[in-house]
Design an enzyme around this catalytic site. Structure first.
Site, mmCIF file in Angstrom:
data_model
loop_
_atom_site.group_PDB
_atom_site.id
_atom_site.type_symbol
_atom_site.label_atom_id
_atom_site.label_comp_id
_atom_site.label_asym_id
_atom_site.label_seq_id
_atom_site.Cartn_x
_atom_site.Cartn_y
_atom_site.Cartn_z
ATOM 1 N N GLN A 37 -29.945 36.806 11.655
ATOM 2 C CA GLN A 37 -31.007 37.734 11.264
ATOM 3 C C GLN A 37 -30.769 38.314 9.867
ATOM 4 O OE1 GLN A 37 -33.097 41.743 13.144
ATOM 5 N NE2 GLN A 37 -31.443 40.789 14.268
ATOM 6 N N ASN A 59 -25.705 20.760 0.192
ATOM 7 C CA ASN A 59 -25.251 20.926 1.585
ATOM 8 C C ASN A 59 -24.426 19.719 1.987
ATOM 9 O OD1 ASN A 59 -25.436 22.737 3.924
ATOM 10 N ND2 ASN A 59 -26.350 20.976 4.939
ATOM 11 N N ASP A 115 -22.558 34.851 5.930
ATOM 12 C CA ASP A 115 -21.228 35.186 6.456
ATOM 13 C C ASP A 115 -20.223 35.573 5.380
ATOM 14 O OD1 ASP A 115 -22.345 34.498 8.824
ATOM 15 O OD2 ASP A 115 -21.108 32.729 9.179
ATOM 16 N N GLU A 131 -22.133 33.540 25.158
ATOM 17 C CA GLU A 131 -23.226 32.572 25.295
ATOM 18 C C GLU A 131 -22.697 31.187 25.664
ATOM 19 O OE1 GLU A 131 -25.737 33.020 21.726
ATOM 20 O OE2 GLU A 131 -27.131 34.095 23.015
ATOM 21 N N GLY A 154 -27.589 26.877 5.310
ATOM 22 C CA GLY A 154 -27.631 27.624 6.569
ATOM 23 C C GLY A 154 -28.848 28.539 6.577
ATOM 24 N N GLY A 167 -25.071 25.616 0.291
ATOM 25 C CA GLY A 167 -25.169 25.799 1.742
ATOM 26 C C GLY A 167 -26.593 25.922 2.204
ATOM 27 N N LYS A 173 -35.120 35.558 24.129
ATOM 28 C CA LYS A 173 -34.240 34.640 23.383
ATOM 29 C C LYS A 173 -35.049 33.424 22.928
ATOM 30 C CE LYS A 173 -30.274 32.517 22.175
ATOM 31 N NZ LYS A 173 -29.219 32.984 21.280
#
Lengths: 397, 397
Positions: free
Chosen positions: B314, B38, B297, B170, B13, B11, B373
């Site tokens: 983060q 990936n 995750d 969002e 990410g 992965g 942001k």
């Protein structure tokens, strides 16, 4: 009630807009009441629809607000949809009202003719309005998005265009230009995408000289279009097109350009029609009605060889002018003018920088024809909107 | 066979990229073989996906080619999809091959959690990848095109977003910004369009101070969003969403942001999981496996109050760095470092020029938060790609 004649124009296509503009110019103050009825508050340039349909040009370059073309001090605009024409009552029933007329101009435009092919009306899309081409454009792009989220089913990136006449060829050319951009945007290998053009006739673009047709086919094949001539669509299913040679093309996208017929409202009104078209008299009037003019796709006019003129923007515009002049003459008790079609030439675009054209005896191909196409578009913008419209909508040229 | 250890990272990410970059920096020549696997050849900025999903920013501003982030002389890139992790064989089965590892880093990312709500998996879309957000964007635009070609069914222009957490809020904000443009493009009255945000919890944005949440809700309501708090989606049908208060919302578009769980590949590998997440040890290793690191995750880490940290970009980035350092330490026989999360603040965007943010004890709202942001996004681009990437992808800022 005013005693001045009421002229109602149905439809603001090429014919209707030209009729309205010419009446606006020729009628004196209080000589007649003119009302123009149109479903939308904009006029669109039908000969340009193949581009927004494929996504190669914007909608805004393809339509003009009617209020920019018509002087609303002189002509009433009614944005509504015609439901029925009542000849005996001299009334037009709108979605939200009724209009009486002394003179009626029917310029409602044609409808796709599906020749009873099963599934075509349900599953195929057609290039006929701003709404319909926005649908085609979005439908195509949506297929790419779905393709990447499903198990890469080939039917999402097979595209079938039925008909290799004017609209079919011009659309297929734009689509071929658009596919590489969509492939880039959606990370799809362009070699996997197929564009099929299926035409029951043995070749494309009837009316053009064989060498120009050959040129067009070569150009489009080079862009990746696969032609299937002499093959008819037998049935259109969800996800597949069956051909009369037994072949099945898996596809979620069928654009039907194979035929156009007159408007069903014209049939329903009680006129005698051939595929929805009315054979008008030499002054463009419906047989038996001195006060009803039929122009554009709903009119049928035969040339000297006894063959009907194909319905084009060019003939509709000339009919609009003639019909307006005849209505003015009729109001004034003057002699009317017989309609005569003056063929100024024919141009078909074949995508960016490519085209074929015939003007008089001259034949053009390649970039010269593409330039001619642009010139025809510019000329039309100039005719209906003058220099300001050319400058505003001329961006795409 | 080389005798140097093989590190396989699954992965690319936030966690995987940071691991790879840090390994690339810290490992000496021939100290280890590193392979990054990936599914795509690009890395995408998950925290930016709500924008292309709504169509308010381009896909290209949301992804970066992995080869621009990784030195392919030092790290092997394998573009493939992981099928299975075989812990006992120390092998990873790919769609088109097999990789053996000495050290494995699992950063495969999560999956949407539908909590068994019927129809959600079939009829709702999710914001989770470049492919999925392109689908959402095109699906929404297609609804407008269909609306104008059908009998104006309200379900085409009702949009339902399930979940009022980070992504839900969002996305709903961007969608509210996008709707007026779509209405203009498709000639639809914006007053007819509805955006519903349905959230089972009594309010939005858990973790933010109530006054910031109130501010966010006010901003979004003003943009036209209708919130339904304390209401759960009971069932998702084609064309409708049933709520547990008996209400039915007609809609062809449901975007589900209501939950995220660990990757099913991690469960299938045999790790003990909670909703697909593995409670890792203090060095980020899977329990019982000294050579397997789980980050992002799929990892579960509890804070001092015994509550799990929410999976964010983060924490994944910080885990990536720590995991790379620990693998290097482990190869060199040095002491590893315990993972500690440093919360640098939280920012949620609320569409153009609006947002809320918490940094330390300070709270921000409005344009200041929106600027923060942008700063967070810029900082991330800088971390992974330096100044060149900031300049290339910074356009959207």
């Amino acid at each position: 009630m005013s005693s001045i004649p009421k002229i109602v124009i149905l439809g603001a296509g090429y014919g209707g807009i030209l009729t309205a503009q010419r009446l606006q110019k020729e009628l004196n103050y209080n000589e007649a009441d003119v009302t123009l009825v149109n479903r939308h508050d904009y006029h669109y340039i039908t000969t340009h629809l193949h581009m927004p349909a494929a996504g190669t040009d914007s909608i805004e370059n393809t339509r003009v607000s009617i209020s920019k073309l018509i002087d609303e001090f002189k002509i009433d605009l009614v944005k509504s949809s015609v439901q029925e024409i009542r000849l005996h009552d001299k009334k037009v029933i709108l979605e939200d009202g009724t209009l009486s007329y002394d003179y009626l101009v029917i310029g409602l435009g044609g409808e796709p003719e599906t020749f009873g092919i099963p599934g075509l009306a349900e599953h195929a899309m057609t290039i006929r309005s701003i709404n319909s081409v926005r649908l085609i454009r979005e439908h195509i792009e949506y297929q790419f998005a779905l393709y990447k989220n499903e198990r890469r089913p080939q039917e999402r990136i097979n595209f079938v265009v039925g008909g290799a006449g004017f609209s079919g060829i011009e659309f297929v050319a734009e689509l071929a230009d658009r596919i590489p951009k969509l492939c880039k945007e959606y990370d799809v290998d362009p070699a996997l995408v197929n564009i099929y053009n299926v035409e029951a006739a043995p070749s494309a673009l009837p009316g053009f000289a064989p060498e120009l047709v050959d040129y067009a086919i070569r150009v489009l094949e080079k862009k990746g279009v696969t032609f299937k001539f002499g093959v008819a669509i037998k049935e259109c299913l969800p996800g597949a097109v069956l051909l009369n040679n037994g072949e099945e093309i898996r596809s979620q996208t069928v654009v039907w350009t194979g035929g156009i017929r007159g408007n069903r409202l014209v049939e329903a009104a009680g006129f005698e029609t051939m595929r929805g078209r009315v054979k008008v008299d030499e002054y463009l009037r419906a047989p038996g009605y001195e006060n009803i003019y039929i122009i554009g796709d709903n009119s049928l006019i035969f040339n000297d060889e006894g063959r009907p003129y194909p319905p084009t923007a060019q003939i509709a515009m000339q009919q609009g002018v003639c019909c307006a002049q005849n209505i003015v003459a009729s109001i004034r008790g003057k002699a009317m003018r017989k309609f005569e079609f003056h063929n100024k030439g024919t141009v078909a675009s074949l995508g960016k920088g490519e085209g074929i054209a015939v003007v008089g005896d001259k034949k053009y191909q390649g970039w010269k024809a593409a330039q001619l196409k642009k010139l025809v578009d510019l000329r039309y913008l100039f005719i209906i909107g003058g220099i300001p419209l050319v400058l505003r909508k001329g961006r795409f040229l």
